[in-house]
Each structure stands twice: as C-alpha cells, then as structure tokens.
Design a protein around this motif. Structure first.
Motif, PDB file in Angstrom:
ATOM      1  N   TRP A 143       1.056  -1.277  -0.014  1.00 15.69           N
ATOM      2  CA  TRP A 143      -0.106   0.039  -0.165  1.00 15.69           C
ATOM      3  C   TRP A 143       0.877   1.215   0.131  1.00 15.69           C
ATOM      4  N   ILE A 144       0.812   2.210  -1.078  1.00 16.99           N
ATOM      5  CA  ILE A 144       1.720   3.277  -1.365  1.00 16.99           C
ATOM      6  C   ILE A 144       0.854   4.465  -0.481  1.00 16.99           C
ATOM      7  N   GLY A 145      -0.275   4.370  -0.550  1.00 22.79           N
ATOM      8  CA  GLY A 145      -1.253   5.409   0.244  1.00 22.79           C
ATOM      9  C   GLY A 145      -2.207   5.906  -0.309  1.00 22.79           C
TER      10      GLY A 145
ATOM     11  N   ALA B 166      10.237   3.816  -0.472  1.00 28.46           N
ATOM     12  CA  ALA B 166      10.723   5.085  -1.468  1.00 28.46           C
ATOM     13  C   ALA B 166       9.407   5.419  -2.117  1.00 28.46           C
ATOM     14  N   LEU B 167       8.779   4.391  -2.459  1.00 34.28           N
ATOM     15  CA  LEU B 167       7.455   4.961  -3.334  1.00 34.28           C
ATOM     16  C   LEU B 167       6.378   5.388  -2.557  1.00 34.28           C
ATOM     17  N   GLN B 168       6.281   5.058  -1.106  1.00 36.39           N
ATOM     18  CA  GLN B 168       5.472   5.666  -0.109  1.00 36.39           C
ATOM     19  C   GLN B 168       5.905   6.983   0.180  1.00 36.39           C
ATOM     20  N   LYS B 169       7.238   7.285   0.112  1.00 34.56           N
ATOM     21  CA  LYS B 169       7.685   8.740   0.424  1.00 34.56           C
ATOM     22  C   LYS B 169       7.396   9.702  -0.619  1.00 34.56           C
TER      23      LYS B 169
ATOM     24  N   MET C 289       3.673  10.798  -0.554  1.00 35.35           N
ATOM     25  CA  MET C 289       3.536  11.815   0.407  1.00 35.35           C
ATOM     26  C   MET C 289       4.112  13.135  -0.048  1.00 35.35           C
ATOM     27  N   ASP C 290       5.174  12.999  -0.560  1.00 32.65           N
ATOM     28  CA  ASP C 290       5.895  14.564  -0.993  1.00 32.65           C
ATOM     29  C   ASP C 290       5.218  15.136  -2.231  1.00 32.65           C
TER      30      ASP C 290
ATOM     31  N   THR D  54      -6.535  15.037   1.170  1.00 31.87           N
ATOM     32  CA  THR D  54      -6.453  14.671   2.726  1.00 31.87           C
ATOM     33  C   THR D  54      -5.520  13.397   2.712  1.00 31.87           C
ATOM     34  N   PRO D  55      -4.214  13.373   2.361  1.00 33.99           N
ATOM     35  CA  PRO D  55      -3.404  12.065   2.403  1.00 33.99           C
ATOM     36  C   PRO D  55      -3.353  11.224   3.447  1.00 33.99           C
TER      37      PRO D  55
END
Length: 267
Positions: A49-51, A209-212, A215-216, A235-236
């Motif tokens: 899950w990336i987000g 890395a994908l998750q960061k 969010m970035d 609203t991440p």
C-alpha cells in the motif's frame, strides 16, 4: 422516475443497470473478499500500500422541507433517498444504516448519476441522498450548504471532517461492539478514498521509497494548487497507515462479516 424499493434493507430494483453489482468505491474493493463478493479472490493484506490521496468523508443529507434535520429523526421518520444502482455508496450506505442502526430510509435506486439524484431532490422526487462525498457536496452545491437547503445528518467515515465538528460520526452511533465492527468493515473504505498500491513482494526499501514519493507529491505546493483549482480535496493517508487499517479490518470475525454481507445483499 426509478422504481422504489419497498423494504428499506431489501434488494433494490433499479430502473436501469448502470454498473455491475461488484462495483465499489475506491478502497472498498480491498474488503470485497470479506463480504463474499464474487470474483474477489485475493488478500488485500498482501499488497504494497503506497497511500491514499484522500481520507474521504461521505454524508447523508435531507432536503430543507422534509422536517428531518438531525440523525435521530431518521429513527422515527422515513426519508426517501436516491441511489445510482449497482454497488454504489448511495445504495449500500443507506442499507447499512437501516440494517445496523435501524434508520428508516427508503431507497429509490437507478438514477444514472449523482447529478440526477440532485435534480430529483430539487424536483421533490426524493427527499435526500446518503453516501455523498462531502468534498463533492461543497464543490457541486456550495449554495445548498450556504443557504441551508440541506441538513447534514451523519458523517460516514472513521473520523470526522474538520468542516463538520457538530455532525455525528456513524461509528460513534454503534450500540455495541458487533455494530461497531460492522460499521468499521464498511466505512474503512472511506480512509482509502483514492488508494494507490503496488504488487506484493516489493523489497522494503523500494516500497518505502514509493510511499515517501507519494506523500511528498501530495504536499507539493504546485500539485496542491492544481488540485484546488480542480476542486479536489487532498487529505493524504500514508501507506503504512493504510496497511495497518487493512490488517485490522481483515481481523473482523467471519460471523460479523457475514452479517454485514447479508445487509448489503452481496451473498
């Protein structure tokens, strides 16, 4: 006008089929295996899950002339709501509230889309809508909100929206642990309003890395400016938080999931 469903928690008879019955909104697909949906042969806890780009809050609303202005009114008065058919939130969410909390919503299903339900409310064909994204309400009908043409009765998610501090949250209305478990199973999909995921087995450093990066991106000023221009609420929810929620929901006892499925008529 679409055909009415006589029983509040019974199956609906749409005027036209607008989508297959397996359709769910956003992250709702992740929980289809728990609800016995046909073809849902996967385990969502295995995905990376990336987000989620949006922690969605949906609402139930009543038109101004109904005499229904708060959630408690739904326990004693019938509210006729419009739905878009299939497995849409506008059909599923009223069924859940009727079947679990005992509200008295009457569903008229089969409208081609949300705009058609809105027109039906203005024409008096239906009295309200349940399972309507609050961000969509604000974007498409700000005048309804500002002029108090609608009453917001309940929030359908796991946490309240900042705009609606005084509107009750559906989870808080549960009368016992079983009801709370059912409501969490159904409305967990809201936290995953616009989910992003990758296949199972991705190396930990690559997943992080994908998750960061995700969010970035959702904090980038240029991206946020474009989203605001497009009237998209951002609203991440970080990937690890989505993963944790999915794992929690997958711990729902089978007998509780079966009761939720029965109310939703997925079995």
């Amino acid at each position: 006008m679409p055909a009415a469903c006589g029983s509040p928690i019974g199956s609906t008879t749409p005027r036209r089929r607008t989508a297959p019955s397996s359709v769910r909104s956003g992250g709702g697909l992740a929980f289809d295996p728990l609800l016995g949906a046909k073809g849902a042969q996967f385990d969502a806890t295995k995905f990376t899950w990336i987000g989620s780009a949006n922690d969605e809050v949906s609402v139930c609303v009543a038109w101004q002339n109904t005499g229904i202005t708060k959630f408690d009114d739904l326990m004693t008065k019938q509210l006729t709501v419009g739905g878009t058919g299939g497995g849409s939130d506008t059909d599923a969410f009223p069924q859940i509230l009727n079947g679990v909390l005992g509200t008295k919503m009457r569903l008229i299903s089969g409208y081609p889309g949300g705009n058609d339900v809105g027109l039906a409310m203005e024409r008096g064909e239906v009295q309200g809508r349940c399972g309507w994204s609050w961000s969509s309400v604000k974007a498409t009908h700000p005048d309804w909100v500002g002029q108090k043409k609608i009453s917001v009765l309940v929030q359908l998610s796991l946490a309240k929206h900042a705009d609606l501090p005084d509107v009750p949250l559906v989870i808080d209305l549960a009368k016992d642990d079983e009801q709370k478990q059912i409501l969490k199973l159904i409305f967990a999909r809201q936290v995953m309003g616009r989910p992003y995921l990758a296949p199972p087995g991705i190396p930990k450093d690559r997943a992080e890395a994908l998750q960061k990066a995700f969010m970035d991106t959702l904090k980038d000023p240029e991206f946020l400016a474009q989203a605001e221009q497009a009237q998209l609420e951002i609203t991440p929810v970080p990937g690890p938080d989505v993963e944790k929620l999915v794992r929690e929901v997958y711990q729902t006892p089978p007998e509780v999931a079966a009761k939720a499925a029965k109310v939703l008529n997925t079995k």
